[in-house]
Write a protein that holds these residues in place. Structure first.
Motif, PDB file in Angstrom:
ATOM      1  N   HIS B  77     -26.913  45.313  -6.496  1.00  0.00           N
ATOM      2  CA  HIS B  77     -26.939  45.223  -7.953  1.00  0.00           C
ATOM      3  C   HIS B  77     -27.533  46.521  -8.494  1.00  0.00           C
ATOM      4  O   HIS B  77     -28.751  46.686  -8.508  1.00  0.00           O
ATOM      5  CB  HIS B  77     -27.792  44.020  -8.392  1.00  0.00           C
ATOM      6  N   GLY B  85     -31.411  47.359 -12.071  1.00  0.00           N
ATOM      7  CA  GLY B  85     -30.453  46.394 -11.539  1.00  0.00           C
ATOM      8  C   GLY B  85     -31.087  45.018 -11.406  1.00  0.00           C
ATOM      9  O   GLY B  85     -32.296  44.848 -11.577  1.00  0.00           O
ATOM     10  N   LYS B  86     -30.256  44.056 -11.086  1.00  0.00           N
ATOM     11  CA  LYS B  86     -30.709  42.663 -10.973  1.00  0.00           C
ATOM     12  C   LYS B  86     -31.708  42.502  -9.818  1.00  0.00           C
ATOM     13  O   LYS B  86     -31.453  42.970  -8.696  1.00  0.00           O
ATOM     14  CB  LYS B  86     -29.479  41.795 -10.721  1.00  0.00           C
ATOM     15  N   SER B 161     -27.956  38.287 -15.136  1.00  0.00           N
ATOM     16  CA  SER B 161     -26.891  38.434 -14.134  1.00  0.00           C
ATOM     17  C   SER B 161     -25.627  38.969 -14.800  1.00  0.00           C
ATOM     18  O   SER B 161     -25.197  38.478 -15.840  1.00  0.00           O
ATOM     19  CB  SER B 161     -26.613  37.060 -13.518  1.00  0.00           C
ATOM     20  N   ASP B 166     -21.703  44.327  -9.951  1.00  0.00           N
ATOM     21  CA  ASP B 166     -22.041  44.319  -8.523  1.00  0.00           C
ATOM     22  C   ASP B 166     -21.182  45.330  -7.769  1.00  0.00           C
ATOM     23  O   ASP B 166     -19.989  45.478  -8.049  1.00  0.00           O
ATOM     24  CB  ASP B 166     -21.784  42.923  -7.912  1.00  0.00           C
TER      25      ASP B 166
END
Lengths: 181, 181
Positions: B77, B85-86, B161, B166
Motif C-alpha cells: 500500500h 500508505g495504508k 482503504s 494497491d
C-alpha cells in the motif's frame, strides 16, 4: 474505587460475554480488559468493560462489553491540538445497545439515565443497535449508550483513541481508571 | 471472469465461515460480500472474500474469509498524493492464516505460492496467526497471506482503504472486481 479483586471478577464476567460471541482472546488480553467505573463508584449502573486490540496514531479498534442496563456516560471527543476529534463506529455483536446522540428527542426512550445523574444526560435521540447493526458518531458530538436487558458486546472502530481528552457532561467523571492496591 | 451465479455461491460459502464464528451480518451485507479473484480466474487458489463494515477518510474495518489454502496475492500500500500508505492490522478470528512479509526468509515455510505464480511471491518471512493473534503491517511493505487447511476468518482494522492504489507484484492482477453479466 474498585479493588483488585473486584476488577478481576468484573473481567471474568466480561470475558463470559466475549465467549458468548466466540471472540477469542489471549490470556494476556483477558488480563488486560479495562474496567472503567469513571470514578463514580457505581459500576453496575455506570461503567464499561473494554479491550483495545490496536491503537496507532491513525486508527483504533476495541471490543466492549456492557452488562445489562450498564451505561457509558455522556461525553464527546473534541478537537485536540488542531486535529479533528475522534470519529467512531459502533457495531453491535450481541444483545442490544441503545445509543443516544444529539437531535430531536425520541418520544418514550427505552433507557433511563442512571439514578442520581439525570442532569448529566442531555441528548436523547435514540438509535437502537442489535447484532449486525452499526452507527458512526462524528467528532465532537455528544453521545452516551446503555445496554438492553441481556447486556451487549459492541465493536468500536475509530480514528486514534485518546481517552484522556474526552469531555464528559458529568463533572465528577474521571476517565483514567483507579484501582485500590 | 466470475459469473453472477459463481459470485452468489462463493458469497454463501463465505457466509458459512462468518456463521462459524457467530459474526452477525444483515441480509444487505451478505449480498454485498466482495468476491475478489484479482483478475486471475483461479479463485480457489488466488482470491479473497471480504465485507467492509466502514471506510471513512480516517479509518476502515473489514471482515475477511479465506477458504482452505486460498491466497491473497503479494502487494503493498504505497503513499498516495503525499499521504502515508495504508497501515493495517490483521486479527485472526478462526482457523489459521500465514502472513508473509519482508525480512529474513523463514526456513521451510508452511505455504507454497500458488502454482504458476511462483515468481510473483518475493517475501517469505512467515508470521502464523491463529484465532486471537494479530499483526500490524506498516505502509508500503510487501505482504501476502494464505489460509491453513481449515480456511480462516480475519478482521482487518486499518487507516482509510483505497484498493485501487494497491501495487501487486503480479503484473496480471486487477484489483477491481469484474463480474460477467
Amino acid at each position: 474505587m474498585l479493588s483488585r479483586v473486584q476488577v478481576k471478577q468484573i473481567r471474568e464476567k466480561a470475558y463470559e460475554y466475549f465467549e458468548k460471541v466466540h471472540i477469542v482472546l489471549t490470556n494476556e488480553e483477558i488480563e488486560s480488559i479495562e474496567v472503567a467505573d469513571f470514578g463514580l463508584d457505581d459500576i453496575e449502573n455506570t461503567g464499561l468493560e473494554l479491550l483495545t486490540y490496536v491503537n496507532t496514531d491513525r486508527y483504533c479498534a476495541k471490543e466492549m462489553v456492557l452488562f445489562p442496563h450498564q451505561t457509558c456516560p455522556e461525553h464527546c471527543h473534541p478537537e485536540i491540538s488542531g486535529n479533528a476529534g475522534k470519529q467512531e463506529t459502533f457495531r453491535c455483536r450481541y444483545g442490544r445497545v441503545f445509543l443516544y446522540v444529539d437531535g430531536e428527542k425520541t418520544p418514550d426512550p427505552y433507557c433511563k439515565a442512571p439514578k442520581g445523574s439525570e442532569q448529566c444526560y442531555s441528548v436523547w435521540r435514540e438509535i437502537e443497535l442489535h447484532a449486525g447493526k452499526q452507527y458512526t458518531i462524528e467528532p465532537n458530538t455528544l453521545h452516551w449508550f446503555q445496554a438492553g436487558e441481556e447486556g451487549a458486546v459492541v465493536s468500536e472502530f475509530s480514528s486514534h483513541s485518546d481517552d484522556e481528552s474526552d469531555i464528559f457532561t458529568d463533572p465528577r467523571i474521571k476517565r483514567i481508571p483507579e484501582i485500590d492496591n
